[in-house]
Design a protein around this motif. Structure first.
Motif, PDB file in Angstrom:
ATOM      1  N   ASN A  69      34.333  38.187  41.920  1.00 62.92           N
ATOM      2  CA  ASN A  69      33.075  38.424  41.215  1.00 62.92           C
ATOM      3  C   ASN A  69      32.860  39.895  40.880  1.00 62.92           C
ATOM      4  OD1 ASN A  69      32.767  39.154  43.858  1.00 62.92           O
ATOM      5  ND2 ASN A  69      30.705  38.350  44.077  1.00 62.92           N
ATOM      6  N   LEU A  70      33.886  40.742  41.085  1.00 60.65           N
ATOM      7  CA  LEU A  70      33.821  42.146  40.668  1.00 60.65           C
ATOM      8  C   LEU A  70      34.942  42.412  39.660  1.00 60.65           C
ATOM      9  CD1 LEU A  70      33.033  44.224  43.908  1.00 60.65           C
ATOM     10  CD2 LEU A  70      31.458  43.056  42.360  1.00 60.65           C
ATOM     11  N   ARG A  71      34.876  43.573  39.009  1.00 65.97           N
ATOM     12  CA  ARG A  71      35.878  43.946  38.004  1.00 65.97           C
ATOM     13  C   ARG A  71      36.355  45.381  38.270  1.00 65.97           C
ATOM     14  NH1 ARG A  71      35.624  39.308  37.638  1.00 65.97           N
ATOM     15  NH2 ARG A  71      35.065  37.999  35.849  1.00 65.97           N
ATOM     16  N   CYS A  72      36.868  45.627  39.471  1.00 63.76           N
ATOM     17  CA  CYS A  72      37.313  46.977  39.831  1.00 63.76           C
ATOM     18  C   CYS A  72      38.605  47.318  39.083  1.00 63.76           C
ATOM     19  CB  CYS A  72      37.564  47.067  41.332  1.00 63.76           C
ATOM     20  SG  CYS A  72      36.176  46.465  42.306  1.00 63.76           S
ATOM     21  N   PRO A  73      38.644  48.463  38.397  1.00 62.11           N
ATOM     22  CA  PRO A  73      39.835  48.800  37.607  1.00 62.11           C
ATOM     23  C   PRO A  73      41.062  49.127  38.463  1.00 62.11           C
ATOM     24  CG  PRO A  73      38.224  50.586  37.538  1.00 62.11           C
ATOM     25  CD  PRO A  73      37.562  49.441  38.250  1.00 62.11           C
ATOM     26  N   PHE A  74      40.845  49.352  39.768  1.00 62.77           N
ATOM     27  CA  PHE A  74      41.954  49.734  40.646  1.00 62.77           C
ATOM     28  C   PHE A  74      42.447  48.562  41.501  1.00 62.77           C
ATOM     29  CE2 PHE A  74      37.793  50.927  42.296  1.00 62.77           C
ATOM     30  CZ  PHE A  74      37.699  50.091  43.397  1.00 62.77           C
TER      31      PHE A  74
END
Ligand code: SF4
Length: 197
Positions: A69-74
């Protein structure tokens, strides 16, 4: 229908799926499509969770599904966390996972860790498996981004021995850039820590 599992509170139409790509609306009900659908299973050192003061030197059977449910680029697990892998995962029932974990006890396994993707978007699988794991004398670990609702957290808390709750930053803009919520993580940590001993 509204999903209340995390702060996104997705309104999902019949036949649709939520932001996490793992919860769907079917026959007027929200359910975790990824229930028991494993994309990864490995016997990891506990320090890889990473937990340093919890049974140091031991191993733990680590299971992951798909969706986040998150979109962390790393994200280091983006292949499984950011894709709908339904149909490309292997179904493992709670009973089967517990039996698998017990097989590795002589090799140093202490239990089961729910990890790799965001496990709390499928909290029902954690609840069912962890309950069984505790009945079989196994330890239960949850590695999470801490953005699930308090209701979901309460469902699994009685069966969890250790959490790694990933606090990714200290400001709202940081969390907004990951599609997250700092307030939700703080509340999750506070509630989980209240039961720590
Ligand atoms: S768990 Fe998934 S479907 Fe439910 S509110 Fe969060 S992102 Fe939306």
């Amino acid at each position: 229908m509204k999903c209340t599992t995390c702060f996104h509170q997705c309104e999902i139409p019949e036949g649709g799926r939520g932001f996490c790509r793992a919860r769907i609306c079917e026959n007027g009900k929200i359910r975790p499509e990824n229930y028991g659908c494993l994309t990864s299973l490995a016997l990891d050192p506990i320090e890889k969770k990473p937990l340093y003061d919890f049974h140091p030197g031991s191993l733990i059977l680590s299971a992951g599904s798909y969706g986040c449910n998150l979109r962390c680029p790393f994200c280091q697990n983006y292949e499984i966390s950011q894709e709908n892998l339904h149909g490309r995962s292997l179904y493992v029932s709670p009973e089967q996972l517990v039996e698998e974990a017990k097989k590795y006890v002589p090799a140093g396994n202490i239990g089961i860790a729910f990890t790799y993707n965001e496990p709390m978007i499928g909290w029902e699988y954690i609840r069912d498996t962890a309950k069984l794991a505790k009945e079989n004398g196994l330890q239960v670990v949850v590695v999470t981004n801490g953005t699930a609702s308090q209701e979901a957290l309460e469902e699994i808390l009685p069966y969890v021995d250790a959490f790694n709750i990933d606090l990714k930053g200290f400001t709202d803009p940081v969390y907004q850039s990951y599609a997250g919520s700092l307030e939700q993580v703080k509340a999750f940590i506070e509630r989980a820590a209240r039961d720590a001993h």
